[in-house]
Design a protein around this motif. Sequence first.
Motif, mmCIF file in Angstrom:
data_model
loop_
_atom_site.group_PDB
_atom_site.id
_atom_site.type_symbol
_atom_site.label_atom_id
_atom_site.label_comp_id
_atom_site.label_asym_id
_atom_site.label_seq_id
_atom_site.Cartn_x
_atom_site.Cartn_y
_atom_site.Cartn_z
ATOM 1 N N GLY A 1 15.212 -43.527 -20.986
ATOM 2 C CA GLY A 1 15.704 -44.470 -20.320
ATOM 3 C C GLY A 1 16.654 -43.482 -19.152
ATOM 4 O O GLY A 1 16.362 -43.492 -18.003
ATOM 5 N N LYS A 2 16.905 -42.026 -19.547
ATOM 6 C CA LYS A 2 17.513 -40.916 -19.320
ATOM 7 C C LYS A 2 16.528 -40.053 -18.441
ATOM 8 O O LYS A 2 14.696 -40.001 -18.669
ATOM 9 N N LEU A 3 16.332 -39.386 -17.372
ATOM 10 C CA LEU A 3 16.061 -38.861 -17.041
ATOM 11 C C LEU A 3 15.550 -36.997 -16.769
ATOM 12 O O LEU A 3 16.700 -36.830 -18.396
ATOM 13 N N ASP A 4 14.152 -36.487 -17.440
ATOM 14 C CA ASP A 4 14.102 -35.034 -17.743
ATOM 15 C C ASP A 4 12.768 -34.601 -16.549
ATOM 16 O O ASP A 4 12.479 -35.416 -16.309
ATOM 17 N N LEU A 5 12.735 -33.612 -16.891
ATOM 18 C CA LEU A 5 12.077 -32.781 -16.291
ATOM 19 C C LEU A 5 10.776 -32.538 -17.272
ATOM 20 O O LEU A 5 10.773 -32.773 -18.634
ATOM 21 N N PRO A 6 9.757 -32.215 -16.795
ATOM 22 C CA PRO A 6 7.915 -32.664 -17.143
ATOM 23 C C PRO A 6 7.993 -31.454 -18.029
ATOM 24 O O PRO A 6 8.641 -29.854 -17.827
ATOM 25 N N GLY A 7 7.272 -31.255 -19.663
ATOM 26 C CA GLY A 7 8.105 -30.065 -20.186
ATOM 27 C C GLY A 7 7.478 -30.870 -21.698
ATOM 28 O O GLY A 7 7.664 -32.183 -21.629
ATOM 29 N N GLY A 8 7.378 -30.182 -22.539
ATOM 30 C CA GLY A 8 7.511 -30.863 -23.994
ATOM 31 C C GLY A 8 7.065 -29.555 -25.277
ATOM 32 O O GLY A 8 7.679 -28.382 -24.392
ATOM 33 N N PHE A 9 7.174 -30.069 -25.987
ATOM 34 C CA PHE A 9 7.060 -28.551 -27.284
ATOM 35 C C PHE A 9 5.605 -27.908 -26.894
ATOM 36 O O PHE A 9 4.532 -28.359 -26.685
ATOM 37 N N VAL A 10 5.915 -26.672 -27.139
ATOM 38 C CA VAL A 10 4.441 -26.251 -27.253
ATOM 39 C C VAL A 10 3.204 -25.967 -29.059
ATOM 40 O O VAL A 10 4.477 -26.405 -29.722
ATOM 41 N N ASP A 11 2.379 -26.036 -29.122
ATOM 42 C CA ASP A 11 1.627 -26.484 -29.406
ATOM 43 C C ASP A 11 1.345 -25.583 -30.466
ATOM 44 O O ASP A 11 1.475 -24.151 -30.147
ATOM 45 N N PRO A 12 0.796 -24.947 -31.924
ATOM 46 C CA PRO A 12 0.421 -24.401 -32.930
ATOM 47 C C PRO A 12 -0.533 -23.742 -31.740
ATOM 48 O O PRO A 12 -1.842 -24.673 -31.125
ATOM 49 N N GLY A 13 -0.609 -22.322 -31.764
ATOM 50 C CA GLY A 13 -1.277 -21.444 -31.119
ATOM 51 C C GLY A 13 -1.686 -21.942 -29.538
ATOM 52 O O GLY A 13 -2.073 -20.777 -29.478
ATOM 53 N N GLU A 14 -0.932 -21.925 -29.033
ATOM 54 C CA GLU A 14 -0.470 -21.681 -27.255
ATOM 55 C C GLU A 14 0.778 -20.761 -26.999
ATOM 56 O O GLU A 14 1.656 -21.171 -28.483
ATOM 57 N N GLY A 15 1.022 -20.622 -26.293
ATOM 58 C CA GLY A 15 1.749 -19.379 -25.066
ATOM 59 C C GLY A 15 2.650 -20.783 -24.918
ATOM 60 O O GLY A 15 2.438 -21.774 -24.560
ATOM 61 N N ALA A 16 3.879 -20.283 -24.410
ATOM 62 C CA ALA A 16 4.995 -21.406 -23.344
ATOM 63 C C ALA A 16 4.184 -21.601 -22.506
ATOM 64 O O ALA A 16 3.934 -22.894 -21.821
ATOM 65 N N PHE A 17 3.511 -20.636 -21.553
ATOM 66 C CA PHE A 17 2.616 -21.160 -20.094
ATOM 67 C C PHE A 17 1.689 -21.872 -20.419
ATOM 68 O O PHE A 17 1.742 -22.913 -19.801
ATOM 69 N N GLU A 18 0.950 -21.678 -21.898
ATOM 70 C CA GLU A 18 0.198 -23.085 -21.780
ATOM 71 C C GLU A 18 0.352 -24.158 -21.930
ATOM 72 O O GLU A 18 -0.067 -25.275 -21.674
ATOM 73 N N GLY A 19 1.602 -24.060 -23.029
ATOM 74 C CA GLY A 19 2.038 -25.845 -23.268
ATOM 75 C C GLY A 19 2.531 -26.329 -21.893
ATOM 76 O O GLY A 19 2.323 -27.422 -22.096
ATOM 77 N N LEU A 20 3.117 -25.606 -21.316
ATOM 78 C CA LEU A 20 3.762 -26.481 -20.066
ATOM 79 C C LEU A 20 2.247 -27.021 -19.129
ATOM 80 O O LEU A 20 2.552 -28.028 -19.146
ATOM 81 N N ARG A 21 1.795 -25.891 -19.354
ATOM 82 C CA ARG A 21 0.539 -26.686 -18.384
ATOM 83 C C ARG A 21 0.110 -27.774 -18.684
ATOM 84 O O ARG A 21 -0.716 -29.005 -18.136
ATOM 85 N N ARG A 22 -0.444 -27.842 -20.589
ATOM 86 C CA ARG A 22 -0.849 -29.096 -21.173
ATOM 87 C C ARG A 22 -0.485 -29.890 -20.749
ATOM 88 O O ARG A 22 -0.789 -31.445 -20.908
ATOM 89 N N GLU A 23 1.300 -30.272 -20.891
ATOM 90 C CA GLU A 23 2.082 -31.359 -20.702
ATOM 91 C C GLU A 23 2.302 -31.713 -19.680
ATOM 92 O O GLU A 23 2.732 -32.904 -19.271
ATOM 93 N N CYS A 24 2.100 -31.212 -18.512
ATOM 94 C CA CYS A 24 2.259 -31.375 -17.365
ATOM 95 C C CYS A 24 0.891 -32.143 -16.771
ATOM 96 O O CYS A 24 1.106 -33.040 -15.927
ATOM 97 N N ARG A 25 0.488 -31.527 -17.361
ATOM 98 C CA ARG A 25 -1.831 -32.430 -16.954
ATOM 99 C C ARG A 25 -1.485 -34.052 -18.101
ATOM 100 O O ARG A 25 -2.112 -34.842 -17.447
ATOM 101 N N GLU A 26 -1.108 -33.874 -19.553
ATOM 102 C CA GLU A 26 -1.501 -34.688 -20.010
ATOM 103 C C GLU A 26 0.105 -36.108 -20.055
ATOM 104 O O GLU A 26 0.335 -36.932 -19.375
ATOM 105 N N GLU A 27 1.352 -35.329 -19.039
ATOM 106 C CA GLU A 27 2.409 -36.555 -18.361
ATOM 107 C C GLU A 27 1.891 -36.698 -17.113
ATOM 108 O O GLU A 27 2.340 -37.705 -17.276
ATOM 109 N N LEU A 28 1.230 -35.583 -16.898
ATOM 110 C CA LEU A 28 1.691 -36.192 -14.866
ATOM 111 C C LEU A 28 0.035 -36.307 -14.504
ATOM 112 O O LEU A 28 0.078 -36.477 -13.278
ATOM 113 N N GLY A 29 -1.140 -36.088 -15.829
ATOM 114 C CA GLY A 29 -2.109 -35.950 -14.581
ATOM 115 C C GLY A 29 -2.340 -35.095 -13.657
ATOM 116 O O GLY A 29 -3.299 -35.033 -12.299
#
Length: 175
Positions: A60-88
């Motif tokens: 119920g609280k507010l947050d920014l798009p994003g999340g955990f970086v998966d093994p084998g990912e860099g931070a940029f890759e992880g952020l883009r993946r999270e945006c695709r997953e969370e926001l389509g």
Amino acid sequence: MFKFCPSCGSQNIQFENNKKFHCPDCGFSYYHNTAAATGCVVSTGEEIILLVRAKDPAKGKLDLPGGFVDPGEGAFEGLRRECREELGWDPGPNFTLFASFPNIYPYKNITYNTCDLFFTITVPGLKPGDFKLEEKEIGGIRFVKPGDIKPEDLAFDSTRRAIKAYLEYNTIRGK
């Protein structure tokens, strides 16, 4: 996390210095290292996107798009993946890193220490209809003027610190 040594089954497993499990009976060691996580201030130029968390921690609280970086990912890759997953939505690669803070993420009786990396991107013209939210994780989307955000409405301390840093970052840049 461990009640018994995963290697020898001993009950003498110890958690040392808030980071390492060690068994004095067989020498087993496991480092409970800091996990990398990302968050992104997605700006339209006037407002930023905040997501409503649909599950704990901080449901119920507010947050920014994003999340955990998966093994084998860099931070940029992880952020883009999270945006695709969370926001389509794929924001592309043009992020700017502006802050990083430690955080505590309690999940299913395990406390994860994280290093949260915060990025920003400006995409003029974004509207709520541009996104297809992952309903299991995201309970809603809000477009908010950064100065109108109440720190107590944000899910995590690192996110509160990131919004403050974002406001300072934009003041320095004259925005």
